[in-house]
Each structure stands twice: as structure tokens, then as C-alpha cells.
Write a protein that holds these residues in place. Structure first.
Motif, short mmCIF file in Angstrom:
data_model
loop_
_atom_site.label_atom_id
_atom_site.label_comp_id
_atom_site.label_asym_id
_atom_site.label_seq_id
_atom_site.Cartn_x
_atom_site.Cartn_y
_atom_site.Cartn_z
N ARG A 210 0.84 -1.20 0.00
CA ARG A 210 0.00 0.00 0.00
C ARG A 210 0.87 1.25 0.00
O ARG A 210 0.63 2.20 -0.73
CB ARG A 210 -0.94 -0.05 1.20
CG ARG A 210 -1.88 1.12 1.40
CD ARG A 210 -2.28 1.86 0.17
NE ARG A 210 -3.40 1.33 -0.57
CZ ARG A 210 -3.66 1.66 -1.84
NH1 ARG A 210 -2.88 2.51 -2.49
NH2 ARG A 210 -4.68 1.15 -2.46
N ALA A 211 1.91 1.23 0.84
CA ALA A 211 2.81 2.39 0.89
C ALA A 211 3.44 2.64 -0.47
O ALA A 211 3.58 3.78 -0.91
CB ALA A 211 3.88 2.17 1.96
N GLU A 212 3.81 1.57 -1.17
CA GLU A 212 4.39 1.73 -2.51
C GLU A 212 3.37 2.30 -3.47
O GLU A 212 3.68 3.15 -4.30
CB GLU A 212 4.85 0.36 -3.04
CG GLU A 212 6.11 -0.12 -2.39
CD GLU A 212 7.12 -0.60 -3.42
OE1 GLU A 212 6.99 -0.26 -4.60
OE2 GLU A 212 8.05 -1.29 -3.02
N LEU A 213 2.13 1.81 -3.35
CA LEU A 213 1.09 2.26 -4.28
C LEU A 213 0.70 3.71 -4.02
O LEU A 213 0.04 4.33 -4.84
CB LEU A 213 -0.14 1.35 -4.18
CG LEU A 213 0.07 -0.08 -4.69
CD1 LEU A 213 -1.16 -0.93 -4.43
CD2 LEU A 213 0.41 -0.10 -6.17
N LEU A 214 1.09 4.23 -2.86
CA LEU A 214 0.87 5.66 -2.60
C LEU A 214 2.04 6.49 -3.12
O LEU A 214 2.01 7.71 -3.05
CB LEU A 214 0.68 5.91 -1.11
CG LEU A 214 -0.59 5.33 -0.49
CD1 LEU A 214 -0.64 5.64 1.00
CD2 LEU A 214 -1.84 5.87 -1.16
N GLY A 215 3.08 5.82 -3.59
CA GLY A 215 4.19 6.56 -4.17
C GLY A 215 5.41 6.69 -3.27
O GLY A 215 6.28 7.51 -3.53
#
Lengths: 347, 242
Positions: A210-215
């Protein structure tokens, strides 16, 4: 959000203040022997704090936090012998250890090594240090003027005043330094976990994808917290070899690696004061057990670990916080009603 | 077929994702225009989700190219794609379970703004998605539908110009599904969207242009009505339902 941030920091300041009181009161009432012993416990507490940061907040189960602790102690000792003073040696200890952790962490995090293997790798690194340094007993194993000394270790020069390399600190003064370092590290970590960096690290612990998908580049954040944790562990190592007076390869043993994990499990992941408290408690428990021969030390520690994993899986500090919160919810019903009325009035 | 407003924002050329001998996605050419709202449908195993994962960087395609706003993003990390300003929601709710709804959304807003602006955005998002009652609740304690909503809130709070949603209405009640459709219409005012969905009613609520996947490729691309009317499409997908 802002109020919870303040509350978080408020408890940090409260415990820091408690620490300051202890720092000045303890030498007045306790004997020198106890104070010297305490210095060692404080050094270990700094180590526990560093693992509380990277495991409890960063979600990185580093099984070899003692590697950074021991490396810090060795770098300090060797540098202090060569430089003839402690100031630069302390700096070297922190910098070299952090650089080593950054290099190791780079391969782990950018190689996307999974959690379990991270534990295996860090433990292996620790045990490599253990075997390697044990074999350095000959006179040919020298770094500058410092003999590594194999399993006998090296005796560590005590810390001196920064402006005068001739005036060494006495053990009771080292206690002040150790306590000050612990308090400062505690406040620093307490602040760090409330910054953007710290909160993103916690988010990564909760859900990396999720953290990655937030950038967010999670690799960089994990590497960052890992390196900072190693630097703090190195400071603990510096205090440790000052407290004990020498550093031996035993610091890298499997026993010590496991012990660090136990402190954090018992104290509670996701808190800072928990692991620190647990370190002191278990340190004195093992000292007390060392004075008798009825029960094996390791057996008792093992039983404590099993009890906690089974019965208090969150650890002491989070369990206490939950208990207080649930009591607070139950008791002041009147206060809550009042608050409710105020909220209605606002609408 | 109406080609809408302006520029191409997502383009794939000959995109392939093979797992051993399985061709999950095979030679897909796909184009999405700015401000477009596109639904991807298809039977189970048609390759929609694999295609979605190639777009979001969760999978590295075996062959072919992914271009986002003209930039080659083939094999990029998910954070690199998100860092272009792309909002992504995965099929299984991916949220920060141990944190409050507020903190979840703040983490998303903070990626793009300073703390003060991020807090305002968080408050706005919470109001917009009607999450006020659960703002301080740990996500792990919430129901599935509510967690989906918080995840949508995280997507919205980042103010993306391109939004990729994988089954946003999965497991939602009828009321929640309806509100999700409304929200998607609203997002579409400022962003292009790709929505992977199974729920036909939901697709009818939101869709303009639909891409039908079948056996790893695109079978047809048209309006929902045209697809419902098509014999081949009915055979592969709709036949057993409609």
C-alpha cells in the motif's frame, strides 16, 4: 491527529524527565558497584531502544542488532587506542557502524529480501563476526596500535573530556554520560517516530504494498530506519565497553542476539519505554539468578519468553496502555456525557 | 466509437505476461484517453487483473511496452508509477490495518503536500466520503466495505489525474455500491479511470466505454449496450448470466 501527536510526545517527555531525575538521584543513594553495574544495563537499554525502533516501528526483524552494538564497541575501542582520545572514536564508532549497516541494508532492501531471510542474514552476519574475531588472538592481528586479542578481547580506554584527552572519566561519571545518552536517544527516537519519516515507516510496517502504491519508495525508508537504528546500537556499544572496561567477541554470541529480541518482545513492540524497561528488569533478574545455582539462567529466560509469547503477546507496555484505555472508557461516564452534550451544542 | 477529449494517457503495445506456458496476457494493445472512464470486464482468468498488475508495476511484463502519458513505464516499481500521480486500488483491500482511518488518508495526502495541507486534505476527504464516524477507528476493526471506502479515500486524497481501480465494488452492499458509482463519476471530472469489475449492474451505472478481455487478449471494445448485444461477447461472458 495533532492532539494524539502531542500526547505521544508528552509521554516521551514524561519518561525522559523521570530519567533525568533518576540520573541525578541514583549516584546519591546507590553504591558505586551498583552504579557501574547500572551503566552496563543502560548500554543494553540503548541497544533495546534501537531494536524497538527498527522492529517495533519499522517492522524489520533484525536478528543481529548486537552486530551493530558490538561493531560500535570494537570500532570505538580500536579508534580510541589509536587516536589516544575518545571524542573522535565515538564519532567513528557511530559512522563506521552506520555505513556498514547502510551497505548491508542496501543489499537486503534493494534486493527485496523477504522478512524471514532478513532475520537469517543479520543473524549470520553476527555469527560471522563472532567466529572471525575469536580467531584474532595472535600478535599479527593488529589495527594500528590495537591488538584484537581474540576471545580475550581488547580493553577499552575510558571516555575522556572532549577538550582534554588526559582527563578520563571515572566510572560514576560514565554513568552520567550513559544516562544522558539513553535519554537523548529516547527523546530523539520518540520524536523521529512522530515525524513524516517515522509515520511512513509505520505505514510500511503495516502494509508495504500500500505504501508503494501511494508513491513511497519503501526500500529507501527501510534502509533509512535500519541505518539510524544501527547508529544508535553503536552508541550503546560504546557505552557498553566503557561500562565493562573491555570488549570481547562474546558480544556477538547467539545468546546476546536472542536476548535483544526477548527484551523487545517482553517490553512490547510499538513502544519505546517498554523494551527499555524490560532490559533493566531482565538484566537484574539474570544478575540475581547468577548468584544462585538452583535454576539455570537460560532456562528461566526461555520460560519467560514462552510465557510472554503465549500470554502477553503484545508485551508489557502495550498491554498496560490497553488496560488503562479500557478503564478510562468504563469509569468517567459523566464526563463523556458532558462531552457529548458539548458536541451537540456545537451543531 | 467516440474518441474522447484529448491526449493518450495510458498506452500498451504488444503487452505480454506469460507464466511459464500460461499466457495470462498476450499481445495486448490498449489505449486510454484523458478523462476517459473505461471498464475492463471479462470472465475469470481472462487476464484483466494480470493486465492491471502490469499497469501498476506489481508485475513486470514478459514483453511489450507500457506508456503512461508518453513515458515508458515498463517494469517500473509501483512507487514510481504512483509517483506520476496515479491513484491505485487493488483487488484485496490494501490498507494500513493497525492505523486509524485518518492516519491512513493522511499518509496518502502527505506524499504530495506539507503537513498542514495534508491535514486539510485529510479532513476534506473524510467529509467527502462520510468517514467521520470511523476516523479514529483502527482499520483492522472495520467491516470490509468500510475498509474499501478508506482505501478509496486514500486514492482520492492524493488528487490523482489517473485512477486504476481493481474491483472497487467487490463485497459492498447495494447502497455502498451505489455510492461508489457516484464517487467514480465525481473522480472522473478530474481524472481518467480504468475500472476492473465483475458486477454488471455496477458497470451499467458508470460505464461509457468497456473493454472485454478473453483468454489474455482484448475481444472487443465498445459501449456496454453494444457488448451486451454482441453474440460472441455473450457467449464468452454474458451468456451464462444475461
Amino acid at each position: 491527529m495533532n492532539s494524539s501527536l502531542l500526547r505521544q510526545m508528552r509521554s516521551t517527555f514524561f519518561f525522559a524527565l523521570l530519567g533525568v531525575v533518576f540520573m541525578f538521584a541514583a549516584p546519591q543513594v546507590l553504591q558505586l558497584f551498583t552504579i557501574i553495574n547500572l551503566t552496563t544495563a543502560i548500554a543494553l537499554a540503548v541497544l533495546a531502544l534501537s531494536l524497538a525502533l527498527i522492529w517495533g516501528y519499522g517492522g524489520i526483524l533484525c536478528f543481529g542488532q548486537v552486530a551493530f552494538f558490538g561493531l560500535g564497541a570494537y570500532v570505538y575501542t580500536i579508534s580510541a587506542i589509536n587516536f589516544g582520545g575518545s571524542t573522535w572514536a565515538v564519532l567513528m564508532a557511530v559512522l563506521v557502524t552506520s555505513a556498514f549497516a547502510a551497505a548491508l541494508g542496501y543489499f537486503i532492501f534493494y534486493g527485496r529480501v523477504s522478512d524471514v531471510y532478513l532475520g537469517v542474514i543479520t543473524l549470520t552476519v553476527t555469527l560471522i563476526f563472532f567466529s572471525l574475531i575469536r580467531r584474532t588472538s595472535g600478535p599479527e592481528y593488529k589495527i594500528g596500535n590495537a591488538l584484537l586479542g581474540g576471545f580475550n578481547g581488547v580493553s577499552s580506554p575510558p571516555i575522556n573530556l572532549p577538550w582534554d584527552s588526559g582527563s578520563f572519566l571515572f566510572p560514576e561519571h560514565v554513568f552520567y554520560v550513559a544516562m544522558a545518552v539513553l535519554i537523548l536517544c529516547y527523546v530523539f527516537v520518540g520524536w523521529l517516530v512522530n515525524t513524516k519519516f517515522g509515520r511512513v515507516c509505520v505505514a510500511i510496517r503495516e502494509n508495504e504494498l500500500r505504501a508503494e502504491l501511494l508513491g513511497y519508495d519503501t526500500r529507501l525508508y527501510k534502509l533509512g530506519i535500519f541505518t539510524i537504528g544501527a547508529g544508535i546500537a553503536a552508541l550503546g556499544g560504546v557505552l557498553f565497553c566503557n561500562g565493562v572496561g573491555r570488549i570481547t567477541p562474546d558480544v556477538f554470541s547467539l545468546y546476546n542476539a536472542a536476548l535483544t529480541i526477548i527484551w523487545v518482545i517482553v517490553g512490547g513492540r510499538g513502544t519505546l519505554i517498554g523494551p527499555i524497561g524490560a532490559t533493566f528488569a531482565l538484566f537484574y533478574l539474570t544478575s540475581a539468578l547468577g548468584g544462585q545455582s538452583l535454576l539455570n539462567n537460560n532456562l528461566v529466560l526461555g520460560i519467560i519468553l514462552i510465557i510472554f509469547v503465549l500470554l502477553v503477546p503484545k508485551g508489557v507496555a502495550p498491554t498496560v496502555v490497553d488496560w488503562i484505555a479500557s478503564r478510562r472508557k468504563k469509569t468517567p461516564r459523566r464526563a463523556r456525557r458532558r462531552r457529548g452534550a458539548r458536541a451537540e451544542g456545537m451543531e | 466509437m467516440t474518441r474522447q477529449r484529448g491526449d493518450v494517457v495510458v498506452e500498451t503495445r504488444g503487452l505480454c505476461m506469460h507464466f511459464g506456458g500460461v499466457r495470462a496476457v498476450d499481445e495486448v494493445d490498449f489505449t486510454l484517453f484523458d478523462r476517459e472512464l473505461r471498464c475492463l470486464i471479462g470472465p475469470n482468468g481472462a487476464g484483466k487483473s494480470t493486465f492491471f498488475k502490469c499497469l501498476t508495476g506489481q508485475l513486470t511484463p514478459t514483453a511489450g511496452d507500457v506508456m503512461i502519458r508518453g513515458q515508458a513505464m515498463t517494469g517500473a516499481e509501483p512507487f514510481e508509477i504512483a509517483s506520476l500521480g496515479v491513484g491505485i486500488k487493488t483487488q484485496v483491500p490494501n490498507v494500513f490495518d493497525g492505523l486509524s482511518a485518518e492516519e491512513n488518508i493522511w499518509i496518502s495526502a502527505r506524499r504530495w503536500h506539507d503537513d498542514r495541507r495534508a491535514r486539510t486534505l485529510t479532513a476534506e476527504t473524510i467529509e467527502r466520503l462520510r468517514l467521520g464516524d470511523i476516523r479514529r477507528t483502527q482499520l483492522g476493526r472495520l467491516a470490509h466495505g468500510q475498509r474499501q471506502w478508506v482505501e478509496l479515500g486514500m486514492v482520492v486524497a492524493a488528487e490523482p489525474w489517473l485512477v486504476l481501480l481493481d474491483e472497487p465494488a467487490a463485497g459492498m452492499t447495494h447502497e455502498e455500491t451505489y455510492r461508489t458509482a457516484e464517487l467514480i463519476e465525481e473522480i472522473n471530472k478530474t481524472a481518467a479511470l480504468i475500472v476492473v469489475e465483475h458486477d454488471m449492474q455496477f458497470i451499467r451505472m458508470i460505464s461509457r466505454q468497456v473493454t472485454l478481455f478473453h483468454e489474455g487478449g482484448i475481444l472487443m471494445e465498445d459501449t456496454m449496450d453494444a457488448i451486451s448485444a454482441d453474440k460472441r461477447a455473450r457467449e464468452v461472458y454474458l451468456g451464462h448470466r444475461a
